[in-house]
Write a protein that holds these residues in place. Structure first.
Motif, PDB file in Angstrom:
ATOM      1  N   GLN A 229     -73.210  27.249  21.010  1.00 54.34           N
ATOM      2  CA  GLN A 229     -73.785  27.047  19.677  1.00 54.34           C
ATOM      3  C   GLN A 229     -73.011  25.992  18.890  1.00 54.34           C
ATOM      4  O   GLN A 229     -73.275  25.772  17.707  1.00 54.34           O
ATOM      5  CB  GLN A 229     -73.787  28.364  18.910  1.00 54.34           C
ATOM      6  N   GLY A 230     -72.028  25.387  19.536  1.00 55.16           N
ATOM      7  CA  GLY A 230     -71.235  24.361  18.875  1.00 55.16           C
ATOM      8  C   GLY A 230     -70.051  24.894  18.106  1.00 55.16           C
ATOM      9  O   GLY A 230     -69.344  24.127  17.438  1.00 55.16           O
ATOM     10  N   ARG A 231     -69.773  26.166  18.198  1.00 56.72           N
ATOM     11  CA  ARG A 231     -68.655  26.782  17.461  1.00 56.72           C
ATOM     12  C   ARG A 231     -67.433  26.786  18.370  1.00 56.72           C
ATOM     13  O   ARG A 231     -66.929  27.820  18.823  1.00 56.72           O
ATOM     14  CB  ARG A 231     -69.065  28.183  17.020  1.00 56.72           C
ATOM     15  N   LEU A 232     -66.935  25.594  18.632  1.00 57.94           N
ATOM     16  CA  LEU A 232     -65.901  25.416  19.647  1.00 57.94           C
ATOM     17  C   LEU A 232     -64.552  25.991  19.229  1.00 57.94           C
ATOM     18  O   LEU A 232     -63.788  26.445  20.078  1.00 57.94           O
ATOM     19  CB  LEU A 232     -65.757  23.931  19.982  1.00 57.94           C
ATOM     20  N   ALA A 233     -64.234  25.955  17.938  1.00 56.67           N
ATOM     21  CA  ALA A 233     -62.945  26.499  17.494  1.00 56.67           C
ATOM     22  C   ALA A 233     -62.874  28.005  17.774  1.00 56.67           C
ATOM     23  O   ALA A 233     -61.860  28.512  18.283  1.00 56.67           O
ATOM     24  CB  ALA A 233     -62.739  26.222  16.012  1.00 56.67           C
ATOM     25  N   ALA A 257     -70.002  19.346  26.776  1.00 62.84           N
ATOM     26  CA  ALA A 257     -71.108  18.673  27.459  1.00 62.84           C
ATOM     27  C   ALA A 257     -72.404  19.448  27.297  1.00 62.84           C
ATOM     28  O   ALA A 257     -73.470  18.870  27.064  1.00 62.84           O
ATOM     29  CB  ALA A 257     -70.777  18.513  28.946  1.00 62.84           C
ATOM     30  N   ALA A 258     -72.318  20.780  27.373  1.00 58.81           N
ATOM     31  CA  ALA A 258     -73.524  21.605  27.279  1.00 58.81           C
ATOM     32  C   ALA A 258     -74.097  21.611  25.870  1.00 58.81           C
ATOM     33  O   ALA A 258     -75.315  21.716  25.688  1.00 58.81           O
ATOM     34  CB  ALA A 258     -73.222  23.026  27.718  1.00 58.81           C
ATOM     35  N   ALA A 259     -73.207  21.511  24.853  1.00 62.26           N
ATOM     36  CA  ALA A 259     -73.659  21.563  23.464  1.00 62.26           C
ATOM     37  C   ALA A 259     -74.024  20.190  22.917  1.00 62.26           C
ATOM     38  O   ALA A 259     -74.520  20.095  21.788  1.00 62.26           O
ATOM     39  CB  ALA A 259     -72.570  22.192  22.591  1.00 62.26           C
ATOM     40  N   ALA A 260     -73.802  19.135  23.699  1.00 63.31           N
ATOM     41  CA  ALA A 260     -74.090  17.781  23.224  1.00 63.31           C
ATOM     42  C   ALA A 260     -75.589  17.601  23.036  1.00 63.31           C
ATOM     43  O   ALA A 260     -76.396  18.201  23.747  1.00 63.31           O
ATOM     44  CB  ALA A 260     -73.559  16.761  24.222  1.00 63.31           C
ATOM     45  N   PRO A 261     -75.991  16.771  22.067  1.00 62.09           N
ATOM     46  CA  PRO A 261     -77.418  16.512  21.851  1.00 62.09           C
ATOM     47  C   PRO A 261     -78.067  15.986  23.138  1.00 62.09           C
ATOM     48  O   PRO A 261     -77.525  15.103  23.806  1.00 62.09           O
ATOM     49  CB  PRO A 261     -77.424  15.442  20.755  1.00 62.09           C
ATOM     50  N   GLY A 262     -79.197  16.559  23.474  1.00 59.97           N
ATOM     51  CA  GLY A 262     -79.903  16.121  24.669  1.00 59.97           C
ATOM     52  C   GLY A 262     -79.436  16.762  25.947  1.00 59.97           C
ATOM     53  O   GLY A 262     -79.990  16.512  27.019  1.00 59.97           O
ATOM     54  N   ALA A 263     -78.403  17.620  25.877  1.00 61.56           N
ATOM     55  CA  ALA A 263     -77.900  18.273  27.087  1.00 61.56           C
ATOM     56  C   ALA A 263     -78.926  19.278  27.580  1.00 61.56           C
ATOM     57  O   ALA A 263     -79.667  19.877  26.802  1.00 61.56           O
ATOM     58  CB  ALA A 263     -76.580  18.975  26.805  1.00 61.56           C
ATOM     59  N   THR A 264     -78.972  19.471  28.885  1.00 64.29           N
ATOM     60  CA  THR A 264     -79.881  20.437  29.488  1.00 64.29           C
ATOM     61  C   THR A 264     -79.068  21.515  30.189  1.00 64.29           C
ATOM     62  O   THR A 264     -77.891  21.349  30.475  1.00 64.29           O
ATOM     63  CB  THR A 264     -80.808  19.766  30.513  1.00 64.29           C
ATOM     64  N   GLY A 265     -79.691  22.597  30.470  1.00 63.09           N
ATOM     65  CA  GLY A 265     -79.016  23.654  31.238  1.00 63.09           C
ATOM     66  C   GLY A 265     -78.883  24.945  30.465  1.00 63.09           C
ATOM     67  O   GLY A 265     -79.021  26.017  31.024  1.00 63.09           O
ATOM     68  N   ALA A 267     -77.559  28.244  28.395  1.00 61.91           N
ATOM     69  CA  ALA A 267     -76.487  29.230  28.606  1.00 61.91           C
ATOM     70  C   ALA A 267     -76.603  29.872  29.975  1.00 61.91           C
ATOM     71  O   ALA A 267     -76.941  31.030  30.116  1.00 61.91           O
ATOM     72  CB  ALA A 267     -76.546  30.294  27.506  1.00 61.91           C
ATOM     73  N   GLY A 268     -76.357  29.109  30.979  1.00 64.53           N
ATOM     74  CA  GLY A 268     -76.379  29.674  32.327  1.00 64.53           C
ATOM     75  C   GLY A 268     -75.069  30.330  32.661  1.00 64.53           C
ATOM     76  O   GLY A 268     -74.159  30.411  31.844  1.00 64.53           O
ATOM     77  N   ARG A 269     -74.925  30.804  33.916  1.00 63.40           N
ATOM     78  CA  ARG A 269     -73.711  31.503  34.324  1.00 63.40           C
ATOM     79  C   ARG A 269     -72.760  30.571  35.065  1.00 63.40           C
ATOM     80  O   ARG A 269     -72.238  30.928  36.101  1.00 63.40           O
ATOM     81  CB  ARG A 269     -74.085  32.706  35.183  1.00 63.40           C
ATOM     82  N   SER A 270     -72.548  29.392  34.535  1.00 61.04           N
ATOM     83  CA  SER A 270     -71.650  28.457  35.199  1.00 61.04           C
ATOM     84  C   SER A 270     -70.250  28.440  34.595  1.00 61.04           C
ATOM     85  O   SER A 270     -69.361  27.793  35.105  1.00 61.04           O
ATOM     86  CB  SER A 270     -72.237  27.039  35.154  1.00 61.04           C
ATOM     87  N   TRP A 271     -70.070  29.122  33.482  1.00 67.89           N
ATOM     88  CA  TRP A 271     -68.732  29.283  32.887  1.00 67.89           C
ATOM     89  C   TRP A 271     -67.838  29.991  33.897  1.00 67.89           C
ATOM     90  O   TRP A 271     -68.216  30.962  34.528  1.00 67.89           O
ATOM     91  CB  TRP A 271     -68.883  30.088  31.616  1.00 67.89           C
ATOM     92  N   SER A 272     -66.611  29.505  34.059  1.00 65.95           N
ATOM     93  CA  SER A 272     -65.796  29.917  35.198  1.00 65.95           C
ATOM     94  C   SER A 272     -65.427  31.387  35.213  1.00 65.95           C
ATOM     95  O   SER A 272     -65.138  31.945  36.266  1.00 65.95           O
ATOM     96  CB  SER A 272     -64.514  29.077  35.223  1.00 65.95           C
ATOM     97  N   SER A 273     -65.433  32.051  34.071  1.00 70.03           N
ATOM     98  CA  SER A 273     -64.982  33.441  34.048  1.00 70.03           C
ATOM     99  C   SER A 273     -66.119  34.441  33.955  1.00 70.03           C
ATOM    100  O   SER A 273     -65.891  35.624  33.802  1.00 70.03           O
ATOM    101  CB  SER A 273     -64.043  33.652  32.860  1.00 70.03           C
TER     102      SER A 273
END
Length: 278
Positions: A229-233, A257-265, A267-273
């Motif tokens: 959602q862009g709430r990186l902090a 990269a996922a939150a960047a404008p125009g990014a696709t994909g 909230a999949g399960r690719s986060w490492s943990s």
């Protein structure tokens, strides 16, 4: 030369030498009658490990666990506890195909054993073959309708099989049976997030992360949803509670990269943990 052959050779050579060669004096005055020769000691038959040893095996690393349970299975191929332990160890070693084969053999021996069916479902999920986890999961659920683990695994099986309506029903069933289980809530939240329901997913994950017994998975799933959602902090603060700096940096790069404008994909399960198949 094998150790067994070397031992046999050493014994034959020793029998061919006179007693004086070993520093002993021959005692011809007290010969031993042939029929009085002592019987050779027979090695004790291997015994299966007891309950205490089996409990301690759970604290071993997956490779040592696999060796322990393989020995038990070799001693008794019908030992379901040993077979399940071996399948679980193989799965944890990253050998899901071998784990599935081990669990399949158990399912032939005990087709109505719930623990066997659940382990078979887990192995198929670990292989990424959720379609094949559906049948053992459904059978386990029919045999133990009050056990939350069956719908928990079924939900992931349906997800992998791209059967979303059935997956959602299974997720809800698991939550109904285990409303305060962080893993159950976390998996439903990730299902929702992957379908754009980020607000609902965040609420579930915050609740899951606050529960007693919550593991890093719930917190890291929440970090993922916040980051997307862009709430990186906020995401970074959560990620650094459980993960080493390099992995956090890698995950943050993924989130940017996922939150960047125009990014696709999404909230999949690719986060490492992310991921749990208890």
């Amino acid at each position: 030369m094998s150790a067994l052959a070397a031992t046999a050779l050493a014994l034959s050579l020793a029998s061919a030498l006179p007693a004086q060669a070993f520093g002993f004096k021959a005692r011809a005055e007290t010969p031993t009658a042939p029929d009085a020769a002592p019987a050779a000691a027979q090695p004790a038959a291997p015994q299966k490990a007891g309950a205490e040893a089996r409990a301690q095996a759970a604290r071993l690393d997956p490779l040592a666990q696999a060796a322990f349970w393989a020995r038990e299975v070799n001693l008794d191929a019908t030992d379901l506890e040993a077979g399940i332990g071996l399948a679980r160890a193989l799965r944890n070693m990253g050998k899901p195909d071998d784990a599935a084969a081990a669990a399949e053999r158990l399912a032939v021996l005990a087709p109505d054993n719930v623990e066997v069916l659940l382990e078979l479902a887990r192995a198929h999920l670990a292989r990424g073959q959720g379609f094949y986890a559906v049948e053992p999961g459904r059978k386990a659920q029919s045999l133990a309708p009050g056990d939350w683990r069956a719908p928990f695994l079924l939900a992931m099986a349906y997800e992998q099989a791209q059967r979303d309506a059935e997956a959602l029903a299974a997720h809800r069933r698991a939550v109904q049976l285990a409303p305060d289980n962080p893993s159950v809530l976390s998996n439903l939240a990730m299902f929702q997030a992957a379908r754009g329901q980020t607000a609902e997913a965040e609420a579930l994950l915050r609740h899951a992360a606050s529960l007693p017994g919550a593991t890093a998975v719930a917190r890291q799933n929440l970090a993922l949803i916040l980051g997307l959602q862009g709430r990186l902090a906020e995401a970074e603060a959560l990620a650094r509670q459980d993960l080493p700096p390099q992995l956090v940096d890698n995950n943050l790069a993924y989130l940017r990269a996922a939150a960047a404008p125009g990014a696709t994909g999404g909230a999949g399960r690719s986060w490492s943990s992310v991921g749990s198949a208890q």
